[in-house]
Write a protein that holds these residues in place. Structure first.
Motif, PDB file in Angstrom:
ATOM      1  N   THR A  12      -3.946   2.020-145.374  1.00 34.18           N
ATOM      2  CA  THR A  12      -3.312   0.916-144.663  1.00 34.18           C
ATOM      3  C   THR A  12      -1.919   1.351-144.199  1.00 34.18           C
ATOM      4  OG1 THR A  12      -4.492  -0.743-145.959  1.00 34.18           O
ATOM      5  CG2 THR A  12      -2.473  -1.456-144.892  1.00 34.18           C
ATOM      6  N   PRO A  13      -1.550   1.051-142.953  1.00 33.51           N
ATOM      7  CA  PRO A  13      -0.247   1.507-142.443  1.00 33.51           C
ATOM      8  C   PRO A  13       0.927   1.024-143.288  1.00 33.51           C
ATOM      9  CG  PRO A  13      -1.608   0.665-140.658  1.00 33.51           C
ATOM     10  CD  PRO A  13      -2.320   0.333-141.929  1.00 33.51           C
ATOM     11  N   LYS A  14       1.853   1.930-143.555  1.00 37.24           N
ATOM     12  CA  LYS A  14       3.116   1.605-144.214  1.00 37.24           C
ATOM     13  C   LYS A  14       4.224   2.338-143.481  1.00 37.24           C
ATOM     14  CE  LYS A  14       5.425   1.393-148.713  1.00 37.24           C
ATOM     15  NZ  LYS A  14       6.678   2.099-148.382  1.00 37.24           N
ATOM     16  N   LYS A  15       5.197   1.600-143.035  1.00 38.24           N
ATOM     17  CA  LYS A  15       6.255   2.130-142.198  1.00 38.24           C
ATOM     18  C   LYS A  15       6.935   3.341-142.842  1.00 38.24           C
ATOM     19  CE  LYS A  15       8.617  -1.031-140.237  1.00 38.24           C
ATOM     20  NZ  LYS A  15       9.595  -2.132-139.973  1.00 38.24           N
ATOM     21  N   GLY A  16       7.009   4.443-142.077  1.00 37.22           N
ATOM     22  CA  GLY A  16       7.679   5.648-142.546  1.00 37.22           C
ATOM     23  C   GLY A  16       6.795   6.614-143.300  1.00 37.22           C
ATOM     24  N   THR A  17       5.541   6.230-143.574  1.00 37.75           N
ATOM     25  CA  THR A  17       4.607   7.091-144.311  1.00 37.75           C
ATOM     26  C   THR A  17       3.875   8.019-143.352  1.00 37.75           C
ATOM     27  OG1 THR A  17       4.272   5.559-146.146  1.00 37.75           O
ATOM     28  CG2 THR A  17       2.472   7.073-145.670  1.00 37.75           C
ATOM     29  N   ALA A  18       3.621   9.246-143.794  1.00 32.66           N
ATOM     30  CA  ALA A  18       2.918  10.230-142.978  1.00 32.66           C
ATOM     31  C   ALA A  18       1.648  10.695-143.677  1.00 32.66           C
ATOM     32  CB  ALA A  18       3.811  11.437-142.696  1.00 32.66           C
ATOM     33  N   LEU A  19       0.613  10.952-142.890  1.00 27.50           N
ATOM     34  CA  LEU A  19      -0.604  11.612-143.359  1.00 27.50           C
ATOM     35  C   LEU A  19      -0.644  13.006-142.745  1.00 27.50           C
ATOM     36  CD1 LEU A  19      -3.230   8.734-142.922  1.00 27.50           C
ATOM     37  CD2 LEU A  19      -2.211   9.539-145.056  1.00 27.50           C
ATOM     38  N   LEU A  20      -0.965  13.997-143.548  1.00 31.80           N
ATOM     39  CA  LEU A  20      -0.988  15.396-143.097  1.00 31.80           C
ATOM     40  C   LEU A  20      -2.335  16.002-143.463  1.00 31.80           C
ATOM     41  CD1 LEU A  20       2.471  16.330-144.672  1.00 31.80           C
ATOM     42  CD2 LEU A  20       2.095  15.777-142.276  1.00 31.80           C
ATOM     43  N   TRP A  21      -2.964  16.707-142.532  1.00 32.27           N
ATOM     44  CA  TRP A  21      -4.241  17.342-142.830  1.00 32.27           C
ATOM     45  C   TRP A  21      -4.484  18.523-141.879  1.00 32.27           C
ATOM     46  CZ3 TRP A  21      -3.887  12.627-140.293  1.00 32.27           C
ATOM     47  CH2 TRP A  21      -4.431  12.554-139.013  1.00 32.27           C
ATOM     48  N   SER A  35       4.783   1.144-138.222  1.00 34.89           N
ATOM     49  CA  SER A  35       4.699  -0.278-138.559  1.00 34.89           C
ATOM     50  C   SER A  35       3.860  -0.397-139.817  1.00 34.89           C
ATOM     51  CB  SER A  35       4.066  -1.076-137.414  1.00 34.89           C
ATOM     52  OG  SER A  35       2.743  -0.615-137.163  1.00 34.89           O
ATOM     53  N   GLU A  36       3.787  -1.594-140.356  1.00 32.54           N
ATOM     54  CA  GLU A  36       2.953  -1.796-141.535  1.00 32.54           C
ATOM     55  C   GLU A  36       2.276  -3.150-141.466  1.00 32.54           C
ATOM     56  OE1 GLU A  36       5.662  -2.802-145.188  1.00 32.54           O
ATOM     57  OE2 GLU A  36       6.500  -1.079-144.127  1.00 32.54           O
ATOM     58  N   LEU A  37       1.156  -3.225-142.115  1.00 33.90           N
ATOM     59  CA  LEU A  37       0.339  -4.427-142.089  1.00 33.90           C
ATOM     60  C   LEU A  37      -0.136  -4.742-143.498  1.00 33.90           C
ATOM     61  CD1 LEU A  37      -1.864  -3.549-138.987  1.00 33.90           C
ATOM     62  CD2 LEU A  37      -0.083  -5.290-139.055  1.00 33.90           C
ATOM     63  N   PRO A  38      -0.339  -6.016-143.804  1.00 34.85           N
ATOM     64  CA  PRO A  38      -0.866  -6.362-145.130  1.00 34.85           C
ATOM     65  C   PRO A  38      -2.328  -5.966-145.241  1.00 34.85           C
ATOM     66  CG  PRO A  38      -0.708  -8.315-143.754  1.00 34.85           C
ATOM     67  CD  PRO A  38      -0.050  -7.205-142.985  1.00 34.85           C
ATOM     68  N   GLU A  39      -2.788  -5.858-146.474  1.00 33.07           N
ATOM     69  CA  GLU A  39      -4.182  -5.497-146.713  1.00 33.07           C
ATOM     70  C   GLU A  39      -5.103  -6.511-146.042  1.00 33.07           C
ATOM     71  OE1 GLU A  39      -7.271  -4.679-150.443  1.00 33.07           O
ATOM     72  OE2 GLU A  39      -5.270  -5.511-150.799  1.00 33.07           O
ATOM     73  N   GLY A  80      -6.333  -5.259-140.809  1.00 31.38           N
ATOM     74  CA  GLY A  80      -6.806  -4.275-139.842  1.00 31.38           C
ATOM     75  C   GLY A  80      -5.791  -3.164-139.637  1.00 31.38           C
ATOM     76  N   GLY A  81      -6.083  -2.283-138.698  1.00 35.60           N
ATOM     77  CA  GLY A  81      -5.160  -1.207-138.371  1.00 35.60           C
ATOM     78  C   GLY A  81      -5.207  -0.027-139.305  1.00 35.60           C
ATOM     79  N   GLU A  82      -6.191   0.017-140.226  1.00 38.84           N
ATOM     80  CA  GLU A  82      -6.259   1.126-141.170  1.00 38.84           C
ATOM     81  C   GLU A  82      -6.666   2.420-140.469  1.00 38.84           C
ATOM     82  OE1 GLU A  82      -8.152  -1.590-141.435  1.00 38.84           O
ATOM     83  OE2 GLU A  82      -7.779  -2.613-143.344  1.00 38.84           O
ATOM     84  N   THR A  83      -6.295   3.521-141.087  1.00 40.27           N
ATOM     85  CA  THR A  83      -6.785   4.831-140.669  1.00 40.27           C
ATOM     86  C   THR A  83      -7.858   5.247-141.657  1.00 40.27           C
ATOM     87  OG1 THR A  83      -4.700   5.476-139.642  1.00 40.27           O
ATOM     88  CG2 THR A  83      -6.183   7.253-140.309  1.00 40.27           C
ATOM     89  N   ASP A  84      -9.052   5.506-141.134  1.00 36.95           N
ATOM     90  CA  ASP A  84     -10.220   5.706-141.978  1.00 36.95           C
ATOM     91  C   ASP A  84     -10.740   7.133-141.845  1.00 36.95           C
ATOM     92  OD1 ASP A  84     -12.330   5.212-143.634  1.00 36.95           O
ATOM     93  OD2 ASP A  84     -13.518   4.113-142.155  1.00 36.95           O
ATOM     94  N   PHE A  85     -10.950   7.779-142.979  1.00 41.24           N
ATOM     95  CA  PHE A  85     -11.590   9.090-143.032  1.00 41.24           C
ATOM     96  C   PHE A  85     -12.942   8.884-143.734  1.00 41.24           C
ATOM     97  CE2 PHE A  85      -7.058   9.769-142.945  1.00 41.24           C
ATOM     98  CZ  PHE A  85      -6.866  10.863-142.104  1.00 41.24           C
ATOM     99  N   PRO A  86     -13.981   8.445-143.001  1.00 42.50           N
ATOM    100  CA  PRO A  86     -15.235   8.055-143.650  1.00 42.50           C
ATOM    101  C   PRO A  86     -15.934   9.200-144.372  1.00 42.50           C
ATOM    102  CG  PRO A  86     -15.495   8.136-141.264  1.00 42.50           C
ATOM    103  CD  PRO A  86     -14.028   8.268-141.539  1.00 42.50           C
ATOM    104  N   VAL A  87     -15.824  10.403-143.848  1.00 43.64           N
ATOM    105  CA  VAL A  87     -16.484  11.539-144.492  1.00 43.64           C
ATOM    106  C   VAL A  87     -15.826  11.851-145.832  1.00 43.64           C
ATOM    107  CG1 VAL A  87     -17.074  13.985-144.275  1.00 43.64           C
ATOM    108  CG2 VAL A  87     -17.225  12.486-142.287  1.00 43.64           C
ATOM    109  N   LEU A  88     -14.521  11.601-145.923  1.00 44.41           N
ATOM    110  CA  LEU A  88     -13.791  11.858-147.158  1.00 44.41           C
ATOM    111  C   LEU A  88     -13.751  10.639-148.077  1.00 44.41           C
ATOM    112  CD1 LEU A  88     -10.728  13.837-145.718  1.00 44.41           C
ATOM    113  CD2 LEU A  88     -12.905  14.728-146.562  1.00 44.41           C
ATOM    114  N   GLY A  89     -14.132   9.482-147.557  1.00 46.61           N
ATOM    115  CA  GLY A  89     -14.114   8.269-148.368  1.00 46.61           C
ATOM    116  C   GLY A  89     -12.721   7.755-148.641  1.00 46.61           C
ATOM    117  N   VAL A  90     -11.825   7.852-147.660  1.00 41.72           N
ATOM    118  CA  VAL A  90     -10.437   7.425-147.827  1.00 41.72           C
ATOM    119  C   VAL A  90     -10.036   6.539-146.654  1.00 41.72           C
ATOM    120  CG1 VAL A  90      -8.024   8.179-147.902  1.00 41.72           C
ATOM    121  CG2 VAL A  90      -9.768   9.464-149.153  1.00 41.72           C
TER     122      VAL A  90
END
Length: 498
Positions: free
Chosen positions: A476-485, A456-460, A463-473
């Motif tokens: 915001t959700p965008k439909k079809g986007t993937a994060l890999l780590w 799903s996706e949400l406007p800026e 809410g609903g963000e995925t936060d990497f506080p140690v990395l400073g990133v």
């Protein structure tokens, strides 16, 4: 990592007659002593893909008339253009010249065009369509600036209120005349707000920089100065920067590549080079088919929180060891995420540990299929559940395995997480298995990497963000986007950052 949970106002539209399907358009240029730029601007208009009739109105108070040169330029134009040239023997302010230009045409639509800027070949068409959608006065957000003296492209920081200037206005003549509107004519506002300071400016409705990118040019002779005020040589990915990068890409054919003028061709070449430098992607403009590149998903950067590392290390002591076979997998995944090309595996948001964002991993139809295959149960501050196999689920597993450089058999079953209420979210955590008694360790082995796919996706700001506080990133959700780590280093050591 933890998950949790441009305002432009416009006055009410006037009841004006609707525009015809392809209304006549008057492209209006006011100029002073910039003959070569004026000729190049006319050629730009000649490359517009607009299907209606176009005329060019020029108000010129230069020391010498350009009538002869302009007649030749019109003849050589890539498309038929009508020309109305008004030469003034005395100087006039920019606002006064703009007002004279608007009175010098009977066209249905008036389009302001400064002679130094570089526009896409669909500018007029898209702004007329904007007007036909019910807007009285269209404009284009200025999302970036190219300074010729500095040879630098500057991107306006995310979060600032969008701005638009007179050089991108496009409005119906009926609206302009019905309100008896005009540009400010005093020399004090000439080039510094001859329109933006007028009451009617509240009715201007700009297209965003993501909808219609263009090159706003600073020259030594520019009334607003020759240097951009906002400079950031490492701007975060944004929709506007993505749109500009894609429009500049030779495969898009949006800017006039066949333009013969030195100013336009040099500006395009320099902007391409600058985009590659700003985004750290030297081969960006050489990629034949960019895969979700550059990033359109909203990514915000902040100062990395080193203190969080110590907190997480204390919270998750390194009390487990990685088996030899998992070391080989960990090294393979790390190498893949760290070295894969932009076109192959998307954007590298963080170098070490390598955090990737890969857009369009799933299309809209596949997202719908996956959502219909999800079976959720309430679990604490979130709903979670399994995803039934087959179809899109199997395709997703194959794509994630390919992205990470491992066999499908190494992947855990797909898990879905849903946050449906404001009080729901995922507390701060790491993604590797820290509890030595967790049955998953025996069943699947240590989790050496993760892939998070947004369905799903949400406007800026919603809410609903995925936060990497140690990395400073923060993403915001965008439909079809993937994060890999990766979750562990090449030596099997767990990564408290992730």
């Amino acid at each position: 990592m933890f998950c949790h949970g441009l305002l432009l106002t416009a006055a009410a539209a006037l009841p004006l007659a609707p525009l015809s399907p392809w209304p006549s358009v008057s492209v209006q240029m006011v100029t002073y002593n910039r003959g070569p730029l004026l000729l190049e601007a006319i050629e730009q208009v000649g490359y517009q893909d607009y299907q209606g009739s176009l005329e060019v109105v020029i108000i010129d108070d230069s020391p010498k008339s350009m009538a002869e040169e302009l007649d030749k330029a019109i003849v050589q134009s890539p498309r038929a253009l009508a020309l109305r040239y008004v030469y003034l023997e005395e100087r006039m302010s920019i606002g006064a010249k703009r007002n004279l230009a608007t009175r010098s045409t009977s066209a249905e639509v008036i389009c302001i065009w400064d002679d130094d800027d570089v526009f896409t070949m669909d500018r007029i068409r898209k702004q007329v369509q904007h007007l036909q959608g019910g807007v009285n006065c269209s404009a284009i957000e200025v999302a970036s600036f190219y300074s010729v003296p500095d040879q630098e492209l500057s991107v306006r920081p995310i979060g600032l209120e969008p701005i638009a200037f007179e050089n991108t206005l496009c409005f119906s003549r009926d609206w302009w005349e019905s309100g008896n509107f005009g540009f400010g004519e005093s020399w004090e506002v000439s080039g510094q707000g001859e329109g933006t300071l007028e009451p009617w400016w509240s009715q201007v409705d700009p297209l965003s920089g993501a909808e219609e990118p263009f090159l706003y040019i600073y020259l030594p002779s520019s009334a607003s100065g020759g240097t951009a005020l906002n400079k950031n040589r490492s701007p975060p990915p944004s929709a506007a920067l993505a749109a500009l990068s894609k429009a500049l890409h030779p495969s898009s054919a949006r800017f006039p590549e066949k333009h013969r003028g030195a100013h336009v061709s040099k500006a395009l070449a320099a902007a391409r080079s600058e985009v590659e430098a700003l985004l750290g992607a030297p081969q960006l403009m050489e990629i034949a088919s960019p895969h979700g590149c550059p990033v359109e998903t909203l990514v915000r950067r902040s100062r990395p929180s080193a203190g969080r590392v110590n907190q997480l290390v204390a919270q998750y002591p390194e009390s487990w060891e990685v088996a030899t076979d998992r070391l080989e997998v960990a090294q393979r995944v790390w190498s893949r995420l760290e070295t894969a090309s932009l076109s192959d595996l998307g954007w590298l948001l963080v170098d070490r540990p390598p955090l990737r964002i890969l857009e369009n991993l799933l299309d809209a139809n596949e997202v719908s299929q996956l959502l219909s295959a999800v079976r959720l149960d309430a679990f604490g501050r979130r709903d979670r559940g399994a995803v039934e196999g087959g179809g899109a689920a199997d395709a997703l597993r194959r794509r994630v395995a390919d992205a990470l450089g491992v066999e499908v058999s190494y992947l855990e079953p797909l898990r879905a997480v849903h946050y449906g209420r404001p009080d729901q979210g995922f507390e701060q955590h790491v993604d590797w298995i820290a509890d030595a008694s967790d049955p998953q360790l025996e069943q699947f082995g240590q989790r050496v990497a993760s892939a998070l796919v947004f369905l799903s996706e949400l406007p800026e700001g919603a809410g609903g963000e995925t936060d990497f506080p140690v990395l400073g990133v923060t993403v915001t959700p965008k439909k079809g986007t993937a994060l890999l780590w990766p979750n562990v280093a090449c030596d099997g050591r767990p990564l408290p950052e992730l």
